[in-house]
Design a protein around this motif. Structure first.
Motif, short mmCIF file in Angstrom:
data_model
loop_
_atom_site.label_atom_id
_atom_site.label_comp_id
_atom_site.label_asym_id
_atom_site.label_seq_id
_atom_site.Cartn_x
_atom_site.Cartn_y
_atom_site.Cartn_z
N THR A 81 -16.13 0.46 14.10
CA THR A 81 -14.99 0.80 15.41
C THR A 81 -13.86 0.59 15.19
O THR A 81 -12.78 0.90 16.31
CB THR A 81 -15.07 -1.24 15.49
N GLN B 168 -15.81 -3.59 10.95
CA GLN B 168 -14.08 -2.91 12.21
C GLN B 168 -13.70 -1.91 10.60
O GLN B 168 -12.75 -0.56 12.08
CB GLN B 168 -13.51 -4.48 11.62
N GLY C 7 -9.59 -5.41 10.56
CA GLY C 7 -9.73 -5.15 9.39
C GLY C 7 -8.84 -5.43 8.32
O GLY C 7 -9.57 -6.24 7.50
N ASN D 30 -10.93 -0.55 14.19
CA ASN D 30 -9.77 -1.22 14.23
C ASN D 30 -9.39 -2.00 13.43
O ASN D 30 -9.29 -3.22 12.40
CB ASN D 30 -10.53 -2.97 14.79
#
Length: 278
Positions: A241, A237, A247, A243
């Motif tokens: 990604t 994460q 996370g 994100n």
């Protein structure tokens, strides 16, 4: 103690506290802040703990692997600690030396060693095929079996050493006394020795479980991306990604879970003794 000496002691005390707050508490506060502000302010990230099947699957996989690892490590660690306490002379010391030798090895070295042993053309599959026991290589890595095996190998010292310290404090005359009163060997162990070693068993179990929750290298290498635990999912994460909110939420949840386990552990054992604080 005069005022100047007190000021010196105060400075010596505050200096490491400031450093600790800067390098530890501040990053933790930032992680907590990101979890409730990214991508939007609120507790939307935490709501995904209850709504996201992917996150729930990762958490369930992590808990399942950690529980299984803890149970196996405790069984093996208990046997090792029991043998080390009751072996006389250099035999017990040699057993402890091998436990410590395993403890000193890097987690990366262990993981690559298991890769060498367990891969499809590794040592174990090659031997089994050479002896005609199997026709095709067994799937020993890139699954939960490989992850659990690697984690148990790493966690055995964390289970055995606290149990050894606990067993060293048990009076060795109690079991022979129970045998003298008519109890059998199994009954003496279950009724006398096991209850007295229970505090060490509980502390070793919770300690092993807590360390297992944060495993990253072993699941990443032996799981091969097919067995995803929460630490690796957090890394995905954050790094892949991007994100950060999700996370950070998972990292905060993991941290709070560890604090909760430590609180439970403090009910049964003295945490100062577990972590070597006098």
């Amino acid at each position: 103690m005069d005022a100047q000496t007190r000021r010196v002691y105060l400075v010596l005390l505050l200096a490491p506290l400031v450093v600790l707050a800067f390098v530890y508490l501040y990053p933790l506060s930032r992680v907590l802040w990101l979890s409730v502000t990214v991508p939007t302010p609120g507790f939307g990230n935490y709501e995904r703990l209850l709504t996201s099947s992917a996150i729930q699957g990762v958490i369930w996989t992590t808990v399942r692997i950690c529980v299984l690892t803890t149970m196996l490590a405790l069984v093996i660690g208990y046997a090792i600690a029991y043998a080390a306490v009751h072996l006389r002379g250099w035999r017990g010391e040699l057993l402890l030396f091998f436990v410590l030798l395993s403890f000193w090895l890097s987690v990366l070295i262990r993981a690559f060693a298991w890769l060498t042993l367990l891969q499809s053309r590794g040592v174990i599959n090659t031997w089994l095929m050479d002896f005609g026991l199997i026709d095709a290589p067994l799937a020993l890595i890139r699954n939960e079996f490989g992850v659990v095996l690697g984690m148990v190998h790493y966690m055995i010292p964390y289970a055995a050493l606290p149990l050894f310290a606990n067993m060293r404090g048990i009076d060795p005359r109690l079991v022979p006394a129970a045998r003298g009163l008519g109890a059998g060997p199994v009954q003496s162990f279950l009724k006398v020795y096991l209850p007295m070693s229970l505090p060490g068993l509980i502390s070793a179990g919770i300690l092993t479980f807590i360390f297992s929750l944060g495993f990253y290298v072993t699941p990443a290498l032996l799981g091969g991306g097919k067995t995803l635990m929460i630490s690796e999912y957090i890394a995905v994460q954050i790094n892949d990604t991007l994100n950060w909110g999700l996370g950070s939420m998972l990292a905060t949840t993991l941290l709070l879970s560890i604090f909760a386990l430590l609180a439970v552990m403090s009910i049964f054992v003295d945490l100062r003794k577990v972590f070597g604080v006098k």
